[in-house]
Design a protein around this motif. Sequence first.
Motif, PDB file in Angstrom:
ATOM      1  N   ASN A  54       0.826  -1.212   0.000  1.00  0.00           N
ATOM      2  CA  ASN A  54       0.000   0.000   0.000  1.00  0.00           C
ATOM      3  C   ASN A  54       0.854   1.252   0.000  1.00  0.00           C
ATOM      4  OD1 ASN A  54      -3.149  -0.290   0.304  1.00  0.00           O
ATOM      5  ND2 ASN A  54      -2.272  -2.002   1.445  1.00  0.00           N
ATOM      6  N   CYS A  55       1.983   1.214   0.718  1.00  0.00           N
ATOM      7  CA  CYS A  55       2.889   2.366   0.713  1.00  0.00           C
ATOM      8  C   CYS A  55       3.427   2.628  -0.689  1.00  0.00           C
ATOM      9  CB  CYS A  55       4.045   2.141   1.688  1.00  0.00           C
ATOM     10  SG  CYS A  55       3.589   2.253   3.431  1.00  0.00           S
ATOM     11  N   GLN A  56       3.645   1.569  -1.445  1.00  0.00           N
ATOM     12  CA  GLN A  56       4.136   1.728  -2.803  1.00  0.00           C
ATOM     13  C   GLN A  56       3.050   2.267  -3.732  1.00  0.00           C
ATOM     14  OE1 GLN A  56       4.569  -1.690  -5.434  1.00  0.00           O
ATOM     15  NE2 GLN A  56       6.648  -1.029  -5.960  1.00  0.00           N
ATOM     16  N   GLU A  57       1.820   1.801  -3.563  1.00  0.00           N
ATOM     17  CA  GLU A  57       0.771   2.080  -4.542  1.00  0.00           C
ATOM     18  C   GLU A  57      -0.072   3.308  -4.235  1.00  0.00           C
ATOM     19  OE1 GLU A  57      -1.534  -1.470  -4.788  1.00  0.00           O
ATOM     20  OE2 GLU A  57       0.051  -2.613  -5.808  1.00  0.00           O
ATOM     21  N   ILE A  58      -0.080   3.752  -2.969  1.00  0.00           N
ATOM     22  CA  ILE A  58      -0.969   4.863  -2.606  1.00  0.00           C
ATOM     23  C   ILE A  58      -0.567   6.137  -3.348  1.00  0.00           C
ATOM     24  CG2 ILE A  58       0.313   5.818  -0.641  1.00  0.00           C
ATOM     25  CD1 ILE A  58      -3.402   5.033  -0.504  1.00  0.00           C
ATOM     26  N   SER A  59      -1.549   6.860  -3.855  1.00  0.00           N
ATOM     27  CA  SER A  59      -1.257   8.126  -4.538  1.00  0.00           C
ATOM     28  C   SER A  59      -1.040   9.221  -3.505  1.00  0.00           C
ATOM     29  CB  SER A  59      -2.417   8.507  -5.463  1.00  0.00           C
ATOM     30  OG  SER A  59      -3.619   8.662  -4.736  1.00  0.00           O
TER      31      SER A  59
END
Length: 217
Positions: free
Chosen positions: A98-103
């Motif tokens: 989620n840290c990678q994908e969150i905008s």
Amino acid sequence: MVRLDENEISFPDPQVYDGHEGVIAFGGDLSIDRVWFAYQLGIFPWYNPDEEILWWCPDPRFVLFPKEIRVSKSMRKILNRNIFTFSENKNFREVIRNCQEISRKRQTGTWLSDELMDVFISLHDYGLAKSIEVWQHEELVGGFYGLQIGNVFCGESMFAKVSNASKAGFIYFAEKYQNSIELIDCQSHTDHLESLGARMIPKKEFLKILYENNERR
């Protein structure tokens, strides 16, 4: 800046070498041993995935002392309502994904490459990296992860899918460990963490705390 040799795990001494705007080295690789060694020295990788690896040790350093955590009245009311629950190391992989994908505002793409994700997941499997999860109605809505070095927690990244989720998780962590963790390394300034009490300290002060706590392990 110093170019690192891929065949030798070493870094310039951050106590005496300032580098350029906080970057003290470039190149090398992202082996588990190199990344873990870097964090023990107070150095962390931060770079765009399509560029060469950059290794940072900025001066000053943005940190939070857990006993200085600042909780607003409105945030305390939210915490007292128990709308969030918290866990640790229950789902590290989902937190880092989620840290990678969150905008994020004013940011395109991500600094967290797949290769770096794999390194942190391996460090977690070795018990060196940990995650804090924030739940709402049994759904993962926020969290953060980092590396534990002695009594210093080196925070890496956080995410939130609902308002106040990451802030609640950070407060939970700081208050729970305020007597056992001396310092949380936030690396670089954000308004979000400054509102919670994080502040700049000289690099030499940060490194002194990090090295002393690492020696006590």
